[in-house]
Design an enzyme around this catalytic site. Structure first.
Site, PDB file in Angstrom:
ATOM      1  N   LEU A 176       6.105   6.645  -0.626  1.00 14.17           N
ATOM      2  CA  LEU A 176       4.876   7.412  -0.863  1.00 14.17           C
ATOM      3  C   LEU A 176       3.763   6.503  -0.358  1.00 14.17           C
ATOM      4  CD1 LEU A 176       5.819   8.487  -4.482  1.00 14.17           C
ATOM      5  CD2 LEU A 176       5.557  10.051  -2.547  1.00 14.17           C
TER       6      LEU A 176
ATOM      7  N   GLY B 171       0.857  -1.183   0.000  1.00 14.86           N
ATOM      8  CA  GLY B 171       0.000   0.000   0.000  1.00 14.86           C
ATOM      9  C   GLY B 171       0.890   1.229   0.000  1.00 14.86           C
ATOM     10  N   HIS B 172       1.855   1.231  -0.907  1.00 11.77           N
ATOM     11  CA  HIS B 172       2.774   2.350  -1.047  1.00 11.77           C
ATOM     12  C   HIS B 172       3.562   2.205  -2.347  1.00 11.77           C
ATOM     13  CE1 HIS B 172       5.238  -0.682   1.236  1.00 11.77           C
ATOM     14  NE2 HIS B 172       6.000  -0.433   0.202  1.00 11.77           N
ATOM     15  N   ALA B 173       4.299   3.260  -2.673  1.00 14.05           N
ATOM     16  CA  ALA B 173       5.260   3.216  -3.784  1.00 14.05           C
ATOM     17  C   ALA B 173       6.581   3.750  -3.248  1.00 14.05           C
ATOM     18  CB  ALA B 173       4.775   4.077  -4.941  1.00 14.05           C
TER      19      ALA B 173
ATOM     20  N   ARG C 130       2.267  -0.690  -4.952  1.00 16.12           N
ATOM     21  CA  ARG C 130       2.131  -2.143  -4.772  1.00 16.12           C
ATOM     22  C   ARG C 130       1.362  -2.467  -3.495  1.00 16.12           C
ATOM     23  NH1 ARG C 130       7.550  -1.805  -3.649  1.00 16.12           N
ATOM     24  NH2 ARG C 130       7.301  -0.282  -5.306  1.00 16.12           N
TER      25      ARG C 130
END
Ligand code: T46
Length: 134
Positions: free
Chosen positions: A122, A50-52, A97
């Site tokens: 992020l 739940g981030h990049a 992802r």
């Protein structure tokens, strides 16, 4: 997303004693490894990620069991099922992802191109989109 998300075949040496796989710089890892971590004892129904990342590249390897990885950029979304320890998923920078549907007892090994640095993350999807567009 073509070059930023791809399956990496990990070499496998097999004989009557079982299999041995290795992850060395250059073969098959396309970056210098600066961090290695693993995710395990994952409760059923858990979602992770739940981030990049702004700069970090990584390869996710299902050492045991299986799970799905959802990858997204501004245009595309796909789901990749990982279930073989000699098949990893490369994810480059600026790809959102999420990992889900972990099977019982699954273990995910991650090799990464940078040391852990929260400033590279992020973690808010709207911020991720703004960051890409600026
Ligand atoms: C990723 C996916 C696939 C550290 O202290 N050191 C480390 O090397 C790492 C990777 C994390 N942490 C800390 C940061 C958080 O306080 O461990 C905690 C859990 O991390 P996070 O919530 O980011 O875990 P995941 O599974 O959502 O994400 C991890 C990686 O952080 C990330 O880079 O792409 O695995």
């Amino acid at each position: 997303m073509d070059e930023k998300v791809k399956i990496i075949e990990i070499p496998k040496i097999s004989d009557q004693r079982g299999n041995l796989s290795f992850i060395s710089y250059g073969n098959p890892i396309p970056f210098d490894i600066k961090n290695v971590f693993y995710i395990y004892d994952i409760p059923g129904g858990t979602k992770r990620g739940g981030h990049a990342h702004k700069k970090l590249e990584q390869i996710l390897i299902p050492l045991s069991g299986s799970f799905d990885v959802v990858v997204k950029d501004t245009k595309n979304e796909s789901v990749i099922h990982l279930n073989r320890p000699n098949r990893g998923l490369y994810i480059g920078p600026l790809i959102w992802r999420e990992m889900k549907n972990f099977s019982s007892g699954s273990v995910c090994l991650v090799v990464a191109s940078l040391k852990y640095d929260e400033k590279d993350y992020l973690r808010d999807f709207a911020e991720f989109i703004r960051y890409i567009r600026k």
